[in-house]
Motif scaffolding. Structure first.
Motif, PDB file in Angstrom:
ATOM      1  N   THR A  55       0.884  -1.106  -0.031  1.00 15.79           N
ATOM      2  CA  THR A  55       0.038   0.028  -0.004  1.00 15.79           C
ATOM      3  C   THR A  55       0.851   1.186  -0.137  1.00 15.79           C
ATOM      4  N   GLY A  56       0.573   2.211  -0.810  1.00 17.35           N
ATOM      5  CA  GLY A  56       1.173   3.447  -0.775  1.00 17.35           C
ATOM      6  C   GLY A  56       0.509   4.619  -1.525  1.00 17.35           C
ATOM      7  N   ALA A  57       1.116   5.875  -1.358  1.00 16.98           N
ATOM      8  CA  ALA A  57       0.901   7.070  -1.607  1.00 16.98           C
ATOM      9  C   ALA A  57       1.478   7.318  -2.976  1.00 16.98           C
ATOM     10  N   LEU A  58       0.897   7.663  -3.912  1.00 15.67           N
ATOM     11  CA  LEU A  58       1.440   7.870  -5.467  1.00 15.67           C
ATOM     12  C   LEU A  58       1.455   9.269  -5.674  1.00 15.67           C
ATOM     13  N   VAL A  59       2.458   9.643  -6.461  1.00 14.50           N
ATOM     14  CA  VAL A  59       2.600  10.811  -6.951  1.00 14.50           C
ATOM     15  C   VAL A  59       3.202  11.026  -8.251  1.00 14.50           C
ATOM     16  N   VAL A  60       3.127  11.839  -9.124  1.00 18.08           N
ATOM     17  CA  VAL A  60       3.495  11.883 -10.330  1.00 18.08           C
ATOM     18  C   VAL A  60       3.601  13.680 -10.670  1.00 18.08           C
ATOM     19  N   SER A  61       4.567  14.239 -11.056  1.00 13.70           N
ATOM     20  CA  SER A  61       4.741  15.671 -11.079  1.00 13.70           C
ATOM     21  C   SER A  61       5.851  16.273 -12.094  1.00 13.70           C
ATOM     22  N   ARG A  62       5.365  17.461 -12.563  1.00  7.84           N
ATOM     23  CA  ARG A  62       6.667  17.865 -13.431  1.00  7.84           C
ATOM     24  C   ARG A  62       6.542  19.565 -12.979  1.00  7.84           C
ATOM     25  N   THR A  63       7.783  20.165 -13.068  1.00  9.56           N
ATOM     26  CA  THR A  63       7.926  21.389 -12.800  1.00  9.56           C
ATOM     27  C   THR A  63       8.720  21.901 -14.109  1.00  9.56           C
ATOM     28  N   ASN A  64       8.330  22.607 -14.986  1.00 10.59           N
ATOM     29  CA  ASN A  64       8.828  23.370 -16.085  1.00 10.59           C
ATOM     30  C   ASN A  64       9.269  22.082 -16.813  1.00 10.59           C
ATOM     31  N   GLY A  65       8.421  21.023 -17.055  1.00 17.83           N
ATOM     32  CA  GLY A  65       8.934  19.712 -17.817  1.00 17.83           C
ATOM     33  C   GLY A  65       8.551  20.067 -19.176  1.00 17.83           C
ATOM     34  N   ALA A  73       3.482  22.347 -18.707  1.00 17.16           N
ATOM     35  CA  ALA A  73       4.851  21.939 -18.151  1.00 17.16           C
ATOM     36  C   ALA A  73       5.008  21.764 -16.466  1.00 17.16           C
ATOM     37  N   THR A  74       3.886  22.360 -15.862  1.00 21.90           N
ATOM     38  CA  THR A  74       4.062  22.339 -14.413  1.00 21.90           C
ATOM     39  C   THR A  74       2.569  21.884 -14.024  1.00 21.90           C
ATOM     40  N   TRP A  75       2.781  20.707 -13.542  1.00 24.00           N
ATOM     41  CA  TRP A  75       1.593  20.183 -12.857  1.00 24.00           C
ATOM     42  C   TRP A  75       1.767  18.765 -11.794  1.00 24.00           C
ATOM     43  N   SER A  76       0.831  18.357 -11.027  1.00 24.23           N
ATOM     44  CA  SER A  76       1.024  17.223 -10.190  1.00 24.23           C
ATOM     45  C   SER A  76       0.043  16.622  -9.889  1.00 24.23           C
ATOM     46  N   ILE A  77       0.033  15.275  -9.640  1.00 21.69           N
ATOM     47  CA  ILE A  77      -1.256  14.437  -9.279  1.00 21.69           C
ATOM     48  C   ILE A  77      -0.825  13.705  -8.038  1.00 21.69           C
TER      49      ILE A  77
END
Length: 280
Positions: free
Chosen positions: A140-150, A205-209
């Protein structure tokens, strides 16, 4: 006891006869894994290695070292927890663990299921298993995917897979360059049962989930966000490698609540044995 031909140490072409530390002559020293100045009546020769072992639905990082103990009166005494000593107590060997090659810790290993392997002719292998698994089928885990100036080509989102299941979100494609899209995607995820999901985005280019409390039941399950395919250069510079998704990362616990460390490293610490005065 003398077991092997002792090595000779040189500095600037001249052989080193004696080395002192704290006013006491150094009987032996190790540098880059090689024993130097072996004035003690012992010389160790061997190597270390690592492996990942699958066992009971989990994958474990194991660290081992092999030593030629010919003429030393037997193998090492001790274990992964207390460390190992040679029959003459010249040396103390201890396994150290690290998640990043920067921070090193003691006490992070237990004996492997087969801790000692006698290879014959005085050669022994010693194996230790990390306390934390490297992976687990059930986790079990907490997921994250993100980009900053990607890369702006990583938009719009055309698919979203969580723990191997494609999510039937109602508003594909989700374009982070459009005002309100992040809030729309967050609401759609919550409507599917992913309570606590957080989505932010100010541009392509900048987002996070981020998605908390995701359960996995198989090694083969993956989590990723997909977008229209584009090509990038391969290792030879040819633009022929397709990119159409980015994987989530996360911090996981196995079924027993033990933290999972997907990366692990080990090294062998060598210290003077109990025959030496520890206060010198």
């Amino acid at each position: 006891m003398t077991t092997k031909l002792k090595k000779r140490a040189f500095v600037g072409g001249a052989e080193v006869g004696q080395v002192f530390f704290g006013g006491e002559e150094v009987e032996f020293a190790f540098g880059m894994g090689t024993q130097l100045m072996p004035h003690a009546g012992i010389y160790l020769e061997g190597f270390s290695s690592a492996r990942v072992v699958a066992d009971a639905g989990e994958k474990w990082f194991e660290f081992g070292f092999c030593l030629d103990m010919t003429g030393m009166g037997g193998g090492l005494a001790g274990n992964s927890g207390a460390g190992w000593t040679d029959p003459g107590n010249y040396l103390l060997l201890e396994a150290q663990w690290s998640p990043d090659l920067i921070n090193w810790s003691m006490g992070k290993f237990v004996p492997a299921p087969v801790p000692v392997v006698d290879l014959g002719a005085g050669v022994f292998e010693y194996w230790s298993r990390a306390l934390n698994p490297q992976d687990s089928a059930v986790k079990t885990g907490a997921l994250v995917v993100s980009r900053t100036n990607g890369d702006v080509r990583n938009n719009p989102f055309t698919s979203l897979v969580i723990a191997g299941v494609a999510q039937a979100l109602p508003h594909f494609p989700y374009d982070m360059a459009v005002t309100g899209t992040a809030a729309q995607l967050q609401g759609d995820l919550e409507d599917l049962g992913w309570i606590g999901a957080i989505v932010t985005g100010s541009s392509r280019a900048t987002w996070s989930i981020s998605i908390p409390s995701v359960n996995y039941t198989s090694y083969s399950q993956t989590s990723r966000v997909g977008f229209p395919v584009y090509l990038v250069a391969d290792m030879f510079g040819a633009i022929n490698t397709p990119v159409d998704h980015i994987g989530f990362r996360g911090s996981f616990l196995d079924a027993a609540g033990t933290a999972i460390f997907p990366k692990a490293f080990a090294r062998l610490k060598i210290s003077p044995g109990t025959r030496y005065n520890p206060y010198l």
